[in-house]
Design an enzyme around this catalytic site. Structure first.
Site, PDB file in Angstrom:
ATOM      1  CG  HIS A  18      12.336  22.280  53.073  1.00 10.13           C
ATOM      2  ND1 HIS A  18      12.594  22.675  51.580  1.00 10.13           N
ATOM      3  CD2 HIS A  18      12.074  23.276  53.846  1.00 10.13           C
ATOM      4  CE1 HIS A  18      12.544  23.786  51.914  1.00 10.13           C
ATOM      5  NE2 HIS A  18      12.314  24.431  52.965  1.00 10.13           N
ATOM      6  CG  HIS A  28      10.177  24.824  57.634  1.00 11.30           C
ATOM      7  ND1 HIS A  28      11.208  25.685  57.973  1.00 11.30           N
ATOM      8  CD2 HIS A  28       9.814  25.085  56.282  1.00 11.30           C
ATOM      9  CE1 HIS A  28      11.887  26.011  56.733  1.00 11.30           C
ATOM     10  NE2 HIS A  28      10.871  25.789  55.829  1.00 11.30           N
TER      11      HIS A  28
END
Ligand code: AMP
Length: 146
Positions: A99, A101
């Site tokens: 992921h 950020h």
């Protein structure tokens, strides 16, 4: 790999504050934001490490970020953004599903640059050592591409 909380979000089993979605990626607000507007961009087909991603998914994450970042920055009254991936547990990854950020940033917000992660005990590396390391990695990349 057992399913992650992000797999459950992609499946719609856990709600999220969705910012963006296409065939390959989903972006949503972080449930525990470091700063207002902290968001995550994830591949729908998850893997713990970036090298395990389908290259098209890796590219789609950054393409989505190009669209999301300026709008998120404007919507939060920020000026810039920090983009970061914890690529594995030693780097701070808690959810083993790649992921990106996105953290909107304002002048003087106290966050500092990524260099602030390592204010002390920085290694002293000679030019020769740096060149040797670069040559080692470069030769492996060249060999694998052949
Ligand atoms: P990392 O340490 O890079 O693995 O970050 C995982 C991030 O996922 C943290 O910032 C969490 O706050 C965030 N997170 C965990 N569960 C959820 C959730 N259900 N919805 C949104 N963000 C979440």
């Amino acid at each position: 790999m057992p399913p992650t909380v992000f797999d459950a979000i992609v499946a719609g089993d856990i709600p999220c504050d969705k910012l963006y979605e296409d065939d390959r990626v989903l972006a949503f607000l972080d449930i525990n934001p470091l700063r207002e507007g902290h968001a995550l961009v994830i591949p729908k087909k998850g893997a713990p490490k970036i090298e395990e991603l389908d290259p098209a998914d890796a590219a789609a994450i950054m393409t989505a970020a190009q669209q999301i970042v300026p709008r998120l920055v404007a919507a939060t009254g920020a000026q810039d953004a920090t983009l970061a991936i914890h690529d594995g547990p030693a780097a701070g990854q808690e959810v083993p599903h790649v992921h990106l950020h996105i953290i909107p940033r304002k002048p003087g917000d106290g966050g500092g640059p990524i260099h602030a992660l390592f204010l002390e005990d920085r290694p002293v590396v000679s030019g020769e050592e740096r060149a040797a390391l670069a040559a080692k990695v470069r030769s492996e990349l060249v060999a694998e591409a052949a």
